[in-house]
Scaffold this motif. Structure first.
Motif: not given
Length: 272
Positions: A136-154
């Motif tokens: 679970g260690e974070v190795v990469w991150q990027c900004d995104s629209r919240p709506s798209d991020s919520l769907w990807l989280a689901g």
């Protein structure tokens, strides 16, 4: 730092325009229920649901919410996800998901969490955190629209967070928002209580203005109205009533009435 964030779930997903060309809606985020949530309430996953459909006259308990406007494919994708059904045709997000899977699996990476990290010029900014699928260690991150991020989280079954600074700046009482948006929404209808109907007209006006500011995504004005001295005092009165401190609530109610009367008198004098 997890202490800087509030974990959230989707409390409501509301359609505001059902045009097939440009569907529009609202997503309301609330804090994830604790482990002692009421029986029948799902405290896992992206959506907060209950086995029992609430009656049309149900009154939502006071809690805070973060409202976001969504539309197009993002709204459709979240709606399909909430219902647990596939879309009738591939959406742009479906393609994004396939590409992410193809690129991250060989590297043993996965989406480990999503967070709404900032509010810039009335626009929410989310961030995707990709990490090692084992640790679970974070190795990469990027900004995104919240709506798209919520769907990807689901789709990824990962948690969603909101930075506490954003939460304190833009969240509002869920009950006030639902009343200002009108009824019904889904199976839920919010009615004013007798106590709310007895509120001073000044408080009712401030709450209506708060609802308008939120609906127009004017979060600066919404925060100013939410933090108005009259609104803060009214909130404390409601808390004391809920806790059974009637004497203290009544005293604060008299103080509020006096402050409002003085304010109105000063307003009249200034316009004579």
């Amino acid at each position: 730092n997890h202490d800087d964030y509030v974990e959230v779930v989707i409390h409501h997903l509301l359609g505001t325009s059902h045009s097939p060309q440009t569907p529009q809606g609202l997503v309301l985020l609330t804090q994830r229920p604790t482990s002692d949530a009421e029986e029948g309430e799902d405290t896992q996953g992206l959506f907060q649901t209950k086995k029992k459909i609430p009656t049309k006259d149900v009154i939502i308990e006071e809690e805070r919410t973060l409202m976001m406007h969504i539309g197009g494919d993002s709204l459709a994708a979240l709606s399909f996800l909430a219902q647990g059904i596939p879309s009738h045709r591939p959406l742009a997000l479906d393609l994004l998901w396939l590409l992410l899977q193809q690129q991250t699996r060989p590297l043993n990476l996965r989406l480990v969490r999503v967070a709404v990290v900032a509010l810039r010029s009335q626009t929410f900014i989310a961030r995707l955190f990709f990490g090692d699928s084992r640790t679970g260690e974070v190795v990469w991150q990027c900004d995104s629209r919240p709506s798209d991020s919520l769907w990807l989280a689901g789709m990824s079954s990962c948690p969603v967070f909101v930075h506490k600074h954003v939460w304190s700046q833009a969240s509002v009482p869920l009950r006030t928002l639902l009343i200002s948006l009108g009824t019904p929404y889904g199976a839920t209808k919010v009615k004013s209580t007798p106590a709310e109907r007895e509120e001073p007209e000044t408080i009712k006006k401030l709450k209506r203005e708060l609802g308008v500011a939120i609906a127009e995504e004017d979060y600066t004005t919404a925060a100013r109205l939410r933090d108005h001295p009259f609104m803060k005092l009214q909130s404390q009165i409601e808390i004391h009533k809920k806790e059974g401190n009637v004497v203290k609530a009544d005293k604060m109610k008299r103080d509020l009435d006096l402050l409002i009367a003085k304010h109105e008198a000063q307003f009249i004098e200034g316009h004579d």
